[in-house]
Structures are given as structure tokens and as C-alpha cells.
Design a protein around this motif. Structure first.
Motif, mmCIF file in Angstrom:
data_model
loop_
_atom_site.group_PDB
_atom_site.id
_atom_site.type_symbol
_atom_site.label_atom_id
_atom_site.label_comp_id
_atom_site.label_asym_id
_atom_site.label_seq_id
_atom_site.Cartn_x
_atom_site.Cartn_y
_atom_site.Cartn_z
ATOM 1 N N HIS A 19 5.039 -1.596 1.302
ATOM 2 C CA HIS A 19 4.386 -2.410 0.263
ATOM 3 C C HIS A 19 5.461 -3.258 -0.405
ATOM 4 C CE1 HIS A 19 0.650 0.016 0.392
ATOM 5 N NE2 HIS A 19 1.451 1.038 0.580
ATOM 6 N N LEU A 20 5.244 -4.562 -0.443
ATOM 7 C CA LEU A 20 6.287 -5.462 -0.950
ATOM 8 C C LEU A 20 6.808 -5.044 -2.336
ATOM 9 C CD1 LEU A 20 7.991 -8.020 -0.701
ATOM 10 C CD2 LEU A 20 6.071 -9.314 -1.602
ATOM 11 N N ASN A 21 5.908 -4.898 -3.287
ATOM 12 C CA ASN A 21 6.398 -4.627 -4.655
ATOM 13 C C ASN A 21 6.909 -3.198 -4.858
ATOM 14 O OD1 ASN A 21 6.137 -7.123 -6.324
ATOM 15 N ND2 ASN A 21 4.087 -7.035 -5.432
ATOM 16 N N PHE A 60 1.459 5.184 -9.573
ATOM 17 C CA PHE A 60 0.701 3.949 -9.743
ATOM 18 C C PHE A 60 1.027 3.255 -11.058
ATOM 19 C CE2 PHE A 60 -1.486 5.725 -6.147
ATOM 20 C CZ PHE A 60 -1.555 4.600 -5.336
ATOM 21 N N PHE A 63 4.004 0.935 -10.349
ATOM 22 C CA PHE A 63 3.666 -0.369 -9.751
ATOM 23 C C PHE A 63 3.243 -1.372 -10.824
ATOM 24 C CE2 PHE A 63 2.601 2.579 -6.143
ATOM 25 C CZ PHE A 63 3.757 2.283 -5.438
ATOM 26 N N HIS A 67 4.813 -5.021 -11.338
ATOM 27 C CA HIS A 67 3.964 -6.230 -11.310
ATOM 28 C C HIS A 67 4.239 -7.132 -12.521
ATOM 29 C CE1 HIS A 67 0.860 -4.338 -8.350
ATOM 30 N NE2 HIS A 67 1.859 -4.916 -7.724
ATOM 31 N N SER A 99 1.182 -6.752 1.164
ATOM 32 C CA SER A 99 1.169 -6.967 -0.281
ATOM 33 C C SER A 99 -0.204 -7.441 -0.720
ATOM 34 C CB SER A 99 2.230 -8.008 -0.668
ATOM 35 O OG SER A 99 2.432 -7.987 -2.061
ATOM 36 N N THR A 100 -0.551 -7.085 -1.959
ATOM 37 C CA THR A 100 -1.848 -7.441 -2.545
ATOM 38 C C THR A 100 -1.705 -8.776 -3.259
ATOM 39 O OG1 THR A 100 -1.787 -5.103 -3.180
ATOM 40 C CG2 THR A 100 -3.747 -6.375 -3.818
ATOM 41 N N ASP A 141 -6.647 -4.005 -2.629
ATOM 42 C CA ASP A 141 -6.510 -2.877 -3.557
ATOM 43 C C ASP A 141 -7.909 -2.299 -3.771
ATOM 44 O OD1 ASP A 141 -6.329 -1.187 -5.757
ATOM 45 O OD2 ASP A 141 -4.736 -2.375 -6.692
ATOM 46 N N SER A 173 -5.266 -0.306 0.532
ATOM 47 C CA SER A 173 -4.421 0.630 -0.212
ATOM 48 C C SER A 173 -4.882 0.690 -1.662
ATOM 49 C CB SER A 173 -2.957 0.211 -0.091
ATOM 50 O OG SER A 173 -2.768 -1.120 -0.498
ATOM 51 N N GLY A 174 -3.997 1.114 -2.543
ATOM 52 C CA GLY A 174 -4.341 1.286 -3.949
ATOM 53 C C GLY A 174 -4.618 2.751 -4.251
ATOM 54 N N HIS A 201 -5.206 3.111 4.478
ATOM 55 C CA HIS A 201 -4.780 4.376 3.869
ATOM 56 C C HIS A 201 -5.980 5.317 3.954
ATOM 57 C CE1 HIS A 201 -1.517 2.000 2.273
ATOM 58 N NE2 HIS A 201 -1.017 3.008 1.578
ATOM 59 N N GLU A 204 -5.238 10.220 1.885
ATOM 60 C CA GLU A 204 -3.920 10.353 1.236
ATOM 61 C C GLU A 204 -3.966 11.481 0.206
ATOM 62 O OE1 GLU A 204 -2.602 6.713 -0.659
ATOM 63 O OE2 GLU A 204 -0.633 7.542 -1.136
ATOM 64 N N SER A 256 8.039 9.542 0.198
ATOM 65 C CA SER A 256 6.947 9.102 -0.669
ATOM 66 C C SER A 256 5.977 10.248 -0.934
ATOM 67 C CB SER A 256 6.216 7.933 0.004
ATOM 68 O OG SER A 256 4.957 7.735 -0.588
ATOM 69 N N ASP A 286 7.066 3.346 2.999
ATOM 70 C CA ASP A 286 6.045 3.170 1.973
ATOM 71 C C ASP A 286 6.545 2.234 0.864
ATOM 72 O OD1 ASP A 286 3.514 3.509 1.043
ATOM 73 O OD2 ASP A 286 3.789 5.535 0.263
ATOM 74 N N ASP A 287 7.428 2.751 0.012
ATOM 75 C CA ASP A 287 7.912 1.995 -1.152
ATOM 76 C C ASP A 287 9.397 2.331 -1.318
ATOM 77 O OD1 ASP A 287 5.241 0.999 -2.298
ATOM 78 O OD2 ASP A 287 4.858 3.149 -2.146
HETATM 79 C C1 6MZ Z 1 -1.708 3.704 -1.953
HETATM 80 C C2 6MZ Z 1 -0.046 2.236 -2.504
HETATM 81 C C3 6MZ Z 1 0.922 3.246 -2.393
HETATM 82 O O1 6MZ Z 1 0.764 -4.753 -2.938
HETATM 83 O O2 6MZ Z 1 1.875 -5.299 -5.093
HETATM 84 N N1 6MZ Z 1 0.593 1.095 -2.853
HETATM 85 N N2 6MZ Z 1 -1.349 2.473 -2.277
HETATM 86 N N3 6MZ Z 1 -0.851 4.733 -1.847
HETATM 87 C C4 6MZ Z 1 0.473 4.553 -2.076
HETATM 88 N N4 6MZ Z 1 1.281 5.650 -2.013
HETATM 89 C C5 6MZ Z 1 2.397 5.886 -2.871
HETATM 90 N N5 6MZ Z 1 2.126 2.701 -2.631
HETATM 91 C C6 6MZ Z 1 1.895 1.384 -2.909
HETATM 92 O O3 6MZ Z 1 2.690 -3.350 -3.725
HETATM 93 C C7 6MZ Z 1 2.298 -2.362 -4.662
HETATM 94 C C8 6MZ Z 1 0.900 -1.901 -4.361
HETATM 95 O O4 6MZ Z 1 0.856 -1.222 -3.100
HETATM 96 C C9 6MZ Z 1 -0.104 -0.186 -3.112
HETATM 97 C C10 6MZ Z 1 -0.748 -0.190 -4.495
HETATM 98 O O5 6MZ Z 1 -1.920 -0.970 -4.463
HETATM 99 C C11 6MZ Z 1 0.335 -0.886 -5.347
HETATM 100 O O6 6MZ Z 1 -0.172 -1.493 -6.506
HETATM 101 P P1 6MZ Z 1 2.065 -4.837 -3.690
HETATM 102 O O7 6MZ Z 1 3.113 -5.627 -2.978
#
Ligand code: 6MZ
Length: 347
Positions: A19-21, A60, A63, A67, A99-100, A141, A173-174, A201, A204, A256, A286-287
Motif C-alpha cells: 500500500h503506497l501510503n 488504521f 494511516f 493521509h 493505493s486508494t 477502500d 482493502s481498508g 483482502h 484478514e 504486518s 503490506d506497509d
Molecule cells: C487492509 C490496509 C492494510 O491506499 O492510502 N491498508 N487495508 N488491511 C491492512 N492491513 C494492515 N494496510 C493498508 O494506503 C493506505 C491504505 O491501505 C489500506 C487502507 O485502506 C489504508 O488506508 P493508501 O496508499
């Protein structure tokens, strides 16, 4: 750097769940904080350090803070180019970023310009000769419901046709505890019909058997996490059978899941279950920013936790090529690259 660290860095890798952010490094966060000192955001609010555990809810919240820091085209361009270069420096040769798209009234950011900016970042890295093939998945999302999901699919369709092959699919996702997959089914079905690949997803969190079953009927092209699919953790054999029958690869993110407390210990991670089944499983981050990791650490962690050899890990990274969403010709190029790099990695 010790020998093992060097091996996992040099191992050519495929990253399919980023996920980008959530992937923004501490260096880039520093630059963003410098651009927006008035927000009073501290670095401790955007990352979960070594040994720290959080609930998924708390993840969450993180994030939301990121943002706030990333709300202009300029920010997105910087974040995306930095993230791409960091993955490349970690030995990732093929990356699918997701990314969203967000709209920010105050800065004039629109969902369309959001996606365009990510695409610009990918093209910029390519023109600079960064050694990585990057594709993009537009994310839905789940908390935003039916209409936004449909709007996102339409945007993704437009970009699939106009981005020179860079937009290859859609991510769902979300927060998994919010909303229900059945409301998103028409949008996902439409996306599939129009040729967008789907990474969803699924399971989860526990007790989502009905939703998972419904979404597996699409079927998706890949599954994110799938932590609670198998019977031992409250899933079911019939869900596993569907995944196996359709040969749907899983994207697995060890750090993660442990830091987000959906998996108690690394040794309990469902990587073990799926790996023993011989089912396609791809190790991902993941992140990487939020969870303070990178893909070479995740490979190293999987190897040390489950007693896998360097040759096993090579095989895993090579098999991930078959799970990418880019076309067959790209798979062939990557396989060639792996062959070329083999002697150097095992020198
Ligand atoms: C579900 C996740 C996530 O989209 O703004 N995101 N969704 N499960 C997870 N497990 C930890 N990790 C990240 O990146 C951030 C967004 O990615 C999703 C969520 O919607 C989060 O707001 P972007 O680039």
C-alpha cells in the motif's frame, strides 16, 4: 552487513502487496513533516517499531495520520518516487503498488489527478533508469461503500486503457471490520469483466466466512492475507478447497500480521499451512513504512522462522513471477533476469 542480510538483499524479489501510503519510509516522513510543521505530527505517530504490537484498529489510525501528511500532488509524487526507489534498492525487480485515490478539496487534489501523479512517478523512475518494473493497482477502500467502489472501478478502467499497461488491476482493502463485501460485488464483477485483475483482502480477521465465500466465487486473481481461511483458525475446508481449485495465489505479510495482532507469533503464521500445501504463496511487506520492515527482511524472517534454505527462498521468489498481473512477456523477461542473476547471488 552480515552474510545472510547481503543474500536476502541481493536475492531478486517480486513485491505484490504494498500500500503506497503504508510504505512511506521514515526519511520521507521527515520530509513531509518538514513541509507541514503546523500539523504537529511526530514520527512516533506514523510507524510501529521493533517489538511493538498494535490492534488492527490502531493500525488504521496510523494511516489517517499519514493521509494528513500526504495531501497534494507534490506529496504523492515524492512519496511514490521515494517508495519505488527504496524497493529497487532492496532488490525488488518487479513491484505492484496499490493505493486508494483520494480527493482533497483544500489542495485541489482529485481522484483522477491522484492516479495520474502515481503514474507520473512510475514513469519518472523508469526514465531515470531505476532497475524495477512497477505496475499500479487502484484500491477500493471497503468502508466507502457501493457507489464509491463503482466510481473507482470506472476510473481504473479508464487508466487501464490509457496508462500504457501500468494500471493492471484493482485492490479491495481498508478496515476489514467495516462494511460488507456483498455491497461491493457488482463493482468487482464489472472490474473483472472489463479485464482488470483483482486482488482482494479476504479473511484478514476471523468470522468472515460468508463474505469470503461470496467473494471467492468471483473468483479473485489473488488474495491478500487470507489469515483465517483454513479450518484450524475458524475458517473452513470448503474455503480452502475453492482457493486451491482456482489456484488463487496468496499474498502473505508476516510482520504486518504479527504487529497488527491478527497472528500471535511468527511461528503461527499461516505461511506454514499454505507452503506445506504447495500452494502459490508470495511473501510481501503490506506497509513497509508503518511496520518498519522491507522485503528482504520478510524473506529472511520467513526462512529463519520456518527453517527454509537459501535455495528454498530462491524458489519462492522465482515462483512469485507467475503470480504477477503484468502480461506473459513481462513474466518471461523476469524469468530471464532471475536466471542471469543466479550465479551472482549464489557466488
Ligand atoms: C487492509 C490496509 C492494510 O491506499 O492510502 N491498508 N487495508 N488491511 C491492512 N492491513 C494492515 N494496510 C493498508 O494506503 C493506505 C491504505 O491501505 C489500506 C487502507 O485502506 C489504508 O488506508 P493508501 O496508499
Amino acid at each position: 552487513m552480515d552474510n545472510e542480510t547481503v543474500f536476502y538483499r541481493e536475492l531478486p524479489k517480486v513485491e505484490l502487496h504494498a500500500h503506497l501510503n503504508g510504505s512511506v519510509s521514515s526519511q520521507t516522513i521527515e520530509k513531509l513533516i518538514g513541509r507541514k510543521p503546523h500539523l504537529n505530527i511526530e514520527h512516533s505517530m506514523t510507524a510501529i517499531g521493533k517489538g511493538q504490537l498494535r490492534t488492527l484498529d490502531e493500525c488504521f489510525e496510523v494511516f489517517k495520520v499519514i493521509h494528513k501528511l500526504v495531501d497534494t500532488e507534490e506529496d504523492i509524487l515524492m512519496v511514490a518516487t521515494d517508495v519505488i526507489k527504496e524497493f529497487a534498492a532492496d532488490g525488488v525487480k518487479y513491484l505492484e503498488l496499490r493505493s486508494t485515490p483520494r480527493e482533497e478539496k483544500d489542495t485541489g487534489l482529485t481522484k483522477r489527478s491522484y492516479i495520474e501523479t502515481v503514474i507520473n512517478a512510475i514513469q519518472q523512475c523508469k526514465s531515470e533508469g531505476v532497475d524495477i518494473d512497477v505496475r499500479f493497482l487502484v484500491a477500493i477502500d471497503r468502508r466507502n461503500g457501493t457507489e464509491v467502489a463503482m466510481e473507482t472501478v470506472k476510473l481504473a478502467e479508464d487508466f487501464m486503457l490509457s496508462s500504457d499497461g501500468l494500471v493492471v488491476g484493482l485492490d479491495l482493502s481498508g478496515d476489514p471490520t467495516v462494511g460488507h463485501g456483498k455491497d461491493l460485488l457488482p463493482a468487482l464483477q464489472r472490474a473483472k469483466n472489463s479485464g482488470l485483475k483483482l486482488s482482494l483482502h479476504l479473511s484478514e480477521v476471523p468470522s468472515q466466512l460468508e463474505e469470503t465465500d461470496l467473494l471467492l466465487n468471483l473468483p479473485p486473481d489473488r488474495i491478500g492475507h487470507g489469515t483465517f481461511l483454513h479450518p484450524a483458525v475458524g475458517g473452513s475446508q470448503s474455503l480452502v478447497d475453492k482457493v486451491v481449485k482456482n489456484n488463487i495465489p496468496l499474498e502473505l505479510c508476516l510482520t504486518s500480521n504479527v504487529k497488527g495482532s491478527t497472528v500471535a507469533r511468527y511461528s503461527d503464521h499461516h505461511f506454514k499451512y499454505w507452503y506445506q500445501l504447495g500452494h502459490p504463496s508470495v511473501i510481501c511487506t503490506d506497509d513497509k513504512g508503518v511496520f518498519c520492515t522491507d522485503l528482504s527482511q520478510e524473506y529472511h524472517l520467513a526462512a529463519s522462522t520456518f527453517g527454509l534454505s537459501r535455495a528454498d527462498m530462491w524458489k519462492l521468489s522465482q515462483q512469485a513471477i507467475d503470480c504477477i498481473f503484468a502480461p506473459e512477456a513481462v513474466k518471461q523477461q523476469l524469468k530471464q533476469k532471475w536466471n542471469d542473476l543466479h550465479p551472482q547471488v549464489f557466488k
